[in-house]
Design a protein around this motif. Structure first.
Motif, short mmCIF file in Angstrom:
data_model
loop_
_atom_site.label_atom_id
_atom_site.label_comp_id
_atom_site.label_asym_id
_atom_site.label_seq_id
_atom_site.Cartn_x
_atom_site.Cartn_y
_atom_site.Cartn_z
N ALA A 34 37.31 42.56 38.87
CA ALA A 34 36.46 41.53 38.28
C ALA A 34 37.05 40.15 38.47
CB ALA A 34 36.24 41.82 36.80
N GLY A 35 38.35 40.04 38.25
CA GLY A 35 38.99 38.74 38.42
C GLY A 35 38.89 38.22 39.83
N ALA A 36 39.05 39.10 40.81
CA ALA A 36 38.95 38.68 42.21
C ALA A 36 37.55 38.24 42.57
CB ALA A 36 39.39 39.83 43.12
N ALA A 37 36.54 38.83 41.89
CA ALA A 37 35.15 38.53 42.21
C ALA A 37 34.55 37.43 41.34
CB ALA A 37 34.30 39.79 42.07
N GLY A 38 35.27 37.02 40.30
CA GLY A 38 34.74 36.03 39.37
C GLY A 38 33.77 36.62 38.36
N SER A 39 33.86 37.91 38.10
CA SER A 39 32.99 38.58 37.15
C SER A 39 33.68 38.76 35.80
CB SER A 39 32.57 39.96 37.68
OG SER A 39 31.91 39.86 38.92
N SER A 40 32.86 39.02 34.77
CA SER A 40 33.37 39.38 33.45
C SER A 40 33.39 40.90 33.32
CB SER A 40 32.49 38.77 32.35
OG SER A 40 32.43 37.36 32.45
N VAL A 41 34.04 41.39 32.26
CA VAL A 41 34.15 42.82 32.01
C VAL A 41 33.51 43.16 30.67
CG1 VAL A 41 35.73 44.75 31.58
CG2 VAL A 41 36.22 43.11 33.41
#
Length: 394
Positions: A113-120
């Motif tokens: 998620a961090g690499a993609a700019g997403s939240s969890v």
């Protein structure tokens, strides 16, 4: 007789399976607390860490796209390539107190998620019971959450979900559940301001789900007896006794699947028009009843309380080889409801939708169900087009 209602599809984590209840009428009992969503504890970095939270989703505004993946066989990068866009939120599960095997799995999702700019969207399951989530377990959790937040990953914490059901060790214990949720929420708000607390009951069609391994005593319901008749029945409110209070809750959520229109489940059926809106609004009527079913979740817990609403898991049942309606017709009819542009007015508090991207065996149908929207390139293209048409998906 009303038809049995299945639970949301299972994931491969320790959980008790149960085919729950019947579709029933539940009376609404309102709670009186109100608190501005933006007024939450936390340091000055709280807003900086929150890129998709409650204060970023205005009524009728953006809706965060999400996905629940089979992390053992899939990845966020592969899903994004199939769909042609990166989801804002990815879903994963873990036990609490946190175990090393769960932490390794969650860390892998957080890294993606961090690499993609997403939240969890992290669902925590207290399978050892609510009492096991003591101050030490909570402090450990907050320490991990803060590290993930400081690393740039926002977390939506869905704690002890489906607590109004009877299939989990934390189920139908409203007083213990509310106390536990509030303990966790206070610690999270104080120590991990990039994490937001999500309250997520099960859809109350079928409440009180008698027959599950953890159902309350219908003859001694206590605070679950919201209509005051001395017994726990379908006439009691399936949401209100479990609500932890506005100060503890940042988001409200619910899993809503299209399993079909008629029992027994397993037939490939196109969903009825407006089914999603009617379920969230408490006006859904099954083919076997002519009564209102459940309270207005969206109106009471979303609009009235100023909380953004998440559909934390959703998909439409398709059983390969079972005949009936074609896969594309079944799934498109559902995602067209989920991403209908008119929801900006009809469900103005809706702020997140996460698709259940799994193919797996479901005991309710005795076979394989393909819930996925992107396994077939044609379906993936059609689903992406529905997201584009919504005008709100981000």
């Amino acid at each position: 007789m009303a038809s049995p209602r299945p639970r949301p599809p299972s994931r491969p984590s320790p959980r008790t399976r149960f085919l729950a209840g019947t579709v029933v009428l539940v009376a609404l009992a309102a709670l009186a607390l109100r608190l501005d969503v933006g007024a939450r504890p936390g340091g000055p970095d709280a807003s900086d860490a929150s890129v998709g939270g409650a204060d970023a989703v205005a009524e009728g505004g953006d809706v965060l796209t999400g996905v629940s993946l089979d992390w053992a066989t899939d990845s966020l990068a592969a899903y994004a390539e199939r769909l042609g866009r990166t989801p804002a939120v990815v879903v994963t599960f873990a036990e609490v107190p946190l175990r090393e095997e769960d932490l390794a799995a969650v860390q892998g999702v957080v890294d993606q998620a961090g690499a993609a700019g997403s939240s969890v969207l992290l669902t925590l399951e207290p399978n050892a019971g609510l009492a096991a989530v003591d101050e030490a377990a909570t402090a450990d959790l907050v320490r991990r959450l803060r590290a993930w937040n400081d690393g740039g990953v926002e977390v939506f914490l869905r704690y002890a979900h489906e607590m109004n059901g009877s299939w989990y060790p934390w189920g139908q214990q409203p007083e213990a559940y509310v106390a536990s949720f509030r303990q966790v929420a206070a610690a999270v708000h104080d120590g991990a301001p990039g994490t937001q607390m999500m309250w997520a009951p099960s859809y109350a069609g079928g409440y009180p789900f008698l027959g599950g391994g953890y159902h309350a005593d219908p003859a001694a319901p206590g605070v679950l007896d919201t209509d005051g008749d001395g017994v726990l029945t379908e006439r009691d409110d399936g949401y209100a006794p479990f609500y932890p209070g506005d100060d503890a809750v940042d988001w409200v959520g619910m899993s809503l699947y299209h399993w079909g229109e008629d029992y027994p489940w397993g037939e490939n059926e196109v969903p009825a028009p407006d089914k999603l809106v009617d379920q969230l609004g408490g006006t859904y009527v099954s083919t076997t009843r002519d009564e209102r079913v459940v309270p207005d979740f969206h109106g009471e817990y979303g609009v009235a309380r100023g909380k953004p609403v998440a559909v934390t898991e959703t998909a439409a049942l398709y059983v390969p080889g079972a005949g009936g309606a074609p896969e594309a017709e079944v799934k498109a009819a559902w995602w067209d409801q989920v991403w209908d542009p008119a929801l900006a007015e009809r469900l103005p508090a809706l702020g997140m939708v996460a698709w259940f991207e799994w193919a797996k065996t479901e005991p309710e149908v005795g076979g394989q169900v393909d819930w996925r929207a992107t396994a077939d390139p044609g379906l993936a293209q059609a689903y992406a087009a529905a997201l584009d048409r919504s005008g709100r998906a981000r």
